[in-house]
Enzyme design. Structure first.
Site, PDB file in Angstrom:
ATOM      1  N   ASN A   1       0.856  -1.185   0.000  1.00  0.00           N
ATOM      2  CA  ASN A   1       0.000   0.000   0.000  1.00  0.00           C
ATOM      3  C   ASN A   1       0.887   1.228   0.000  1.00  0.00           C
ATOM      4  OD1 ASN A   1      -2.861  -1.142   0.420  1.00  0.00           O
ATOM      5  ND2 ASN A   1      -1.559  -2.244   1.905  1.00  0.00           N
ATOM      6  N   GLU A   2       1.104   1.751  -1.203  1.00  0.00           N
ATOM      7  CA  GLU A   2       2.017   2.881  -1.367  1.00  0.00           C
ATOM      8  C   GLU A   2       1.350   4.165  -0.889  1.00  0.00           C
ATOM      9  OE1 GLU A   2       4.827   1.864  -1.923  1.00  0.00           O
ATOM     10  OE2 GLU A   2       5.200   0.884  -3.845  1.00  0.00           O
TER      11      GLU A   2
END
Ligand code: F6R
Length: 634
Positions: free
Chosen positions: A157-158
């Site tokens: 999850n950037e």
């Protein structure tokens, strides 16, 4: 620590080493698995990949093999997988998990769940939804393990990921691809996409442990103490009611309790602490030290210091002088003058100096300006290249050199049969080389030779003679693989022998513990251990020997720690750059870049310019660049 008494919004446990932390997490996991076993329940684990959890998995395997920990009641869900990727590709997380854990324990394969990099793209959404429902059907995740990316990602999850995100296909940030390229042949081979559990999926876990080791201090502090923001996905963990960060000391460095301890408790004001507090305030307020006022001290949590010392003017001067006295153009000491606060002794002159360089280019990259000054100022400078550095030469590069060797023999009319044979064998080996396959001994030696010639050329460029250049080839390094052996007796004996032969008055070592493969750390341990034994043996010359630490290519000393700063003129910067250029095998395309895509000369210049600028911001003279050292009292 009580969260109410601290800036930390997540519970943090700090361990001396990553192994200690990993053992603690393994024990917690094992306790949960056994507790569930005793109740005849399944234990649902959320698992991560990457370099961080490797020691955890090794300890779980040990617990299984040596202490009968069974995984029969364990169900696992992995956080993520690259996309697209074949399951049995060496780089898939499926392979990673089997290599490090599943192949060695008694888990039922039907209980293993990993997003599949082979799911057809048009059906991925359906499979991701199914992944979520399978987790729910298993009763939800009891214990979720996380690592953290330098950009704050958890799972993949950037930054920008929504707190409501679920398992999905996503695009990897380029910084993540660069960081992970260490496992691939080159950056272009790292997949651009990944399937990852979402933040919502992760936050639903009943218990979360995030582990972080080494150079993750900055992102750990942001996640634990900063505001909750989607720009730092790990900061969402502040909202979870059973989340712990298990980290080592290095990863804890930027937490306020270590960085600015005066803000969270009353402390004893040593000179070093005063310097740290005032320098940090000056940089934060962007005001030179001598311009700081009583009001600044009061408004920045330093009222205590003001009370103790009287007024800002006196404290400012004290810190200003400390910084001023750390700057010198005479790293070997200034001959014929006694300057009381000078970082080095003026006598003896000239000094015998020994620069230890872990890899064949650390001397020039990290302290090239100082190296040249020592030589130009008439000292007797020796350089010792501790390892061969052979794994960092590309196959293309070695082939080019073998081709040259064969061509050269043709050119001068000697028999090139053997060279051509070696070239042909190397070419066919390289053509079929599997990822992680060790090079043949001859290829390894030639790669080492290439680096040795580059190092020799650089030392000569600085002005050294052959007898001042030493190649140690420490055995711990010679595994042919990224993973090195620990320090061994032979490494220490070779180092003692060299130190006794040279009897230096100054030793320079890479004190940087954050190079990606741990080589610098072992090289430093070897020198420490050698000096310890020499001291124990009562070697007289040692009493007159000072040890200075420089940092390697990857980071710089904190400005508040620097004890000797060597300024460089624009000309010296250029001369150093040309010295770095001599290491052609490390230019343009370096096999192990870590998460930093800049070339070594760029990193060195930016770092040295930055140090000079920091000094200037603090109100001292502005130089073009500066190299920095900390003295080690052994
Ligand atoms: C791995 C994962 C990632 C890593 C993170 C840190 O499954 O989801 O979030 O935990 O990129 O990677 P390392 O541990 O290699 O520093």
């Amino acid at each position: 620590m009580n969260l109410a008494d601290s800036f930390e919004k997540i519970s943090v446990k700090i361990f001396a080493t990553p192994s200690d932390g990993a053992i603690e997490v393994a024990n917690q996991m094992a306790a949960l698995i056994k507790d569930k076993q005793s109740k005849n329940e399944q234990c649902v684990l959320g698992l991560a990949t990457g370099s961080t959890p490797i020691k955890l998995y090794a300890e779980l395997v040990r617990l299984h093999k040596e202490e009968n920990l069974s995984f029969k009641n364990v169900i696992t869900f992995n956080l993520d997988e690259y996309y697209p990727i074949e399951k049995d590709s060496i780089n898939s997380y499926w392979s990673f998990m089997h290599q490090h854990l599943f192949n060695h324990v008694d888990i039922d394969p039907a209980n293993i769940h990993i997003p599949n990099g082979e799911w057809p793209k048009e059906e991925i959404r359906k499979y991701c939804e199914k992944y979520e429902t399978t987790i729910e059907k298993a009763g939800g995740i009891d214990f979720q393990i996380l690592g953290i990316g330098n950009n704050g990602h958890i799972g993949f999850n950037e930054p920008g990921s929504s707190i409501l995100s679920k398992t999905r296909l996503l695009v990897l940030e380029s910084s993540t691809r660069i960081a992970n390229s260490r496992d691939f042949a080159n950056l272009s081979k790292v997949p651009k996409l990944a399937i990852s559990m979402g933040l919502n999926t992760i936050l639903k876990a009943k218990k979360i442990v995030l582990m972080a080791w080494g150079n993750k201090a900055s992102i750990v502090a942001k996640s634990v103490e900063g505001k909750i923001t989607d720009q730092v996905p790990a900061s969402f963990l502040q909202q979870h009611d059973d989340c712990t960060f298990v980290i080592d000391e290095m990863a804890a460095n930027d937490l306020t309790r270590f960085k600015s301890p005066w803000l969270s408790s009353s402390i004893e004001w040593t000179d070093a602490m005063i310097k740290r507090a005032v320098v940090n305030m000056s940089l934060k307020l962007q005001k030179p030290i001598l311009s700081l006022s009583d009001v600044d001290y009061n408004e920045n949590g330093l009222g205590d210091l003001l009370v103790e010392k009287g007024d800002a003017y006196e404290i400012n001067l004290q810190v200003y002088y400390m910084l001023r006295d750390s700057i010198t153009g005479w790293p070997g000491g200034k001959p014929n003058v006694i300057i009381e606060k000078h970082p080095e002794r003026s006598t003896p002159y000239p000094k015998t100096c020994l620069i230890f360089s872990p890899h064949p280019d650390d001397d020039i990259i990290s302290m090239g300006g100082t190296f040249m000054r020592l030589q130009d100022q008439g000292h007797n400078v020796h350089v010792a290249y501790q390892t061969s550095g052979n794994i960092a030469v590309t196959d293309e590069f070695v082939t080019r050199f073998l081709d040259f060797a064969a061509g050269f023999e043709d050119l001068i009319g000697t028999d090139a049969t053997e060279s051509k044979k070696i070239l042909a064998e190397a070419q066919s080996f390289i053509a079929d080389k599997k990822k992680n396959e060790l090079d043949t001994p001859i290829i390894r030696s030639v790669k080492g030779l290439i680096r040795r010639c580059e190092a020799k050329a650089t030392a000569k460029y600085v002005g050294l003679k052959d007898e001042q250049i030493h190649f140690m080839n420490l055995p711990f390094y010679e595994t042919g693989a990224i993973q090195k052996k620990p320090m061994g007796e032979d490494d220490v004996l070779l180092t003692i022998e060299l130190l006794r032969k040279i009897k230096p008055q100054q030793v320079y070592c890479a004190g940087d513990l954050a190079d990606p493969h741990g080589t610098h750390k072992v090289c430093l341990e070897v020198v420490f251990e050698s000096l310890r034994r020499l001291k124990e043996a009562g070697d007289e010359w040692l009493k007159d020997c000072w040890l200075w630490l420089y940092k390697g290519a990857w980071q710089e000393w904190d400005i508040t720690e620097i004890e000797m700063a060597i300024p460089m003129s624009p000309d010296q910067v250029r001369k150093k750059r040309y010295g770095i250029f001599i290491h052609q095998s490390q230019k343009d395309s370096v096999p192990f870049q870590g998460s930093d895509s800049r070339e070594f000369w760029q990193r060195a210049e930016e770092r040295n310019t930055n140090t000079a600028q920091l000094y200037a911001h603090l109100g001292l003279t502005q130089y073009a660049a500066m190299e920095a050292f900390v003295r080690w009292h052994y």
